[in-house]
Write a protein that holds these residues in place. Structure first.
Motif, short mmCIF file in Angstrom:
data_model
loop_
_atom_site.label_atom_id
_atom_site.label_comp_id
_atom_site.label_asym_id
_atom_site.label_seq_id
_atom_site.Cartn_x
_atom_site.Cartn_y
_atom_site.Cartn_z
N GLU A 43 -10.63 -25.54 -0.81
CA GLU A 43 -9.34 -25.42 -0.43
C GLU A 43 -9.06 -24.61 1.10
O GLU A 43 -8.39 -25.42 1.72
CB GLU A 43 -8.15 -24.96 -1.32
N THR A 99 -10.62 -26.52 3.95
CA THR A 99 -9.89 -27.81 4.40
C THR A 99 -8.97 -27.39 4.99
O THR A 99 -8.28 -27.87 6.17
CB THR A 99 -9.55 -28.62 3.13
N GLU A 100 -8.05 -26.37 4.58
CA GLU A 100 -6.60 -26.13 5.26
C GLU A 100 -6.83 -25.67 6.54
O GLU A 100 -5.98 -25.86 7.23
CB GLU A 100 -5.82 -25.43 4.39
N ARG A 135 -9.61 -36.00 -1.37
CA ARG A 135 -8.79 -35.05 -1.89
C ARG A 135 -7.81 -34.44 -0.96
O ARG A 135 -8.34 -33.87 0.16
CB ARG A 135 -9.39 -33.82 -2.61
N GLU A 183 -5.44 -31.85 0.50
CA GLU A 183 -5.13 -30.28 0.48
C GLU A 183 -3.77 -30.01 0.93
O GLU A 183 -2.99 -29.18 0.42
CB GLU A 183 -6.20 -29.39 1.11
N LYS A 184 -3.16 -30.53 1.96
CA LYS A 184 -2.06 -30.37 2.45
C LYS A 184 -1.37 -31.59 3.41
O LYS A 184 -2.34 -32.16 4.13
CB LYS A 184 -2.36 -29.02 3.58
N ARG A 192 1.37 -35.05 4.07
CA ARG A 192 1.60 -36.28 3.10
C ARG A 192 1.21 -37.55 3.96
O ARG A 192 1.13 -37.38 5.06
CB ARG A 192 3.00 -36.21 2.60
N LYS A 245 0.09 -36.92 -1.13
CA LYS A 245 0.64 -35.70 -0.89
C LYS A 245 -0.14 -34.81 -1.14
O LYS A 245 -1.32 -35.04 -1.85
CB LYS A 245 2.16 -35.35 -1.58
N SER A 246 -0.02 -33.40 -0.83
CA SER A 246 -0.94 -32.42 -1.25
C SER A 246 -1.43 -32.39 -2.65
O SER A 246 -0.31 -32.73 -3.66
CB SER A 246 -0.34 -30.96 -1.14
N ASP A 247 -2.59 -32.16 -2.97
CA ASP A 247 -3.06 -32.19 -4.46
C ASP A 247 -3.63 -33.57 -5.09
O ASP A 247 -3.85 -33.50 -6.09
CB ASP A 247 -2.33 -31.46 -5.33
N ASP A 248 -3.18 -34.44 -4.28
CA ASP A 248 -3.63 -35.92 -4.78
C ASP A 248 -4.80 -35.94 -4.69
O ASP A 248 -5.70 -35.75 -3.47
CB ASP A 248 -3.02 -37.18 -4.12
N ALA A 249 -5.66 -36.83 -5.27
CA ALA A 249 -7.14 -37.12 -5.49
C ALA A 249 -7.04 -38.84 -5.39
O ALA A 249 -6.13 -39.52 -5.82
CB ALA A 249 -7.74 -36.89 -6.63
#
Length: 132
Positions: free
Chosen positions: A9, A12-13, A54, A56-57, A59, A72-76
């Motif tokens: 995380e 990636t960010e 994945r 992480e941040k 949309r 959006k963030s947190d989507d797989a």
């Protein structure tokens, strides 16, 4: 062998590069990506392998065989082998994501700071892995 154990995380960010290969195994590759507002990966089809993303941040949208889905963030996201796909940043800030796929597609450790750099590069996986 050490494998790969890090805070994905945070990596990636913090990534600002269009493409950054983090780890290359014999059968799998881990790549960070950062898309600027309005930027896209570009349509692709991988005939012989599935691909995992994945977010992480940020949309955006993913297109899989013509079907558009907001992300959006947190989507797989899993793209099945043979599906035409694209990821597009529809937000106002950078879209930060990572992807896993196999077999590897890029040279180990390659960094493309911009999409233009990636398009201009004529590099492909050469068989060399992170751990040699």
């Amino acid at each position: 062998m050490k494998g790969f154990v890090e805070d994905i995380e945070e990596l990636t960010e913090d990534n600002k590069d269009f493409r950054r290969v983090l780890y290359t195994g014999k059968h799998l590759q881990l790549v960070l990506m950062a898309l600027k507002p309005g930027e896209e990966i570009g349509e692709e089809i991988h005939a012989d392998h599935d691909q995992f993303f994945r977010v992480e941040k940020g949309r955006g949208e993913v297109w899989i065989d013509g079907e558009r889905t907001k992300i959006k963030s947190d989507d797989a996201i899993i793209v099945p082998a043979g599906a035409k796909h694209n990821v597009i940043n529809t937000g106002e800030k950078s879209l930060k994501l990572y992807t896993l796929y196999g077999p590897p597609d890029h040279k180990d450790g390659v960094v493309h700071a911009t999409k233009a750099d990636a398009l201009a590069a004529d590099e492909h996986f050469d068989g060399a892995t992170t751990e040699g």
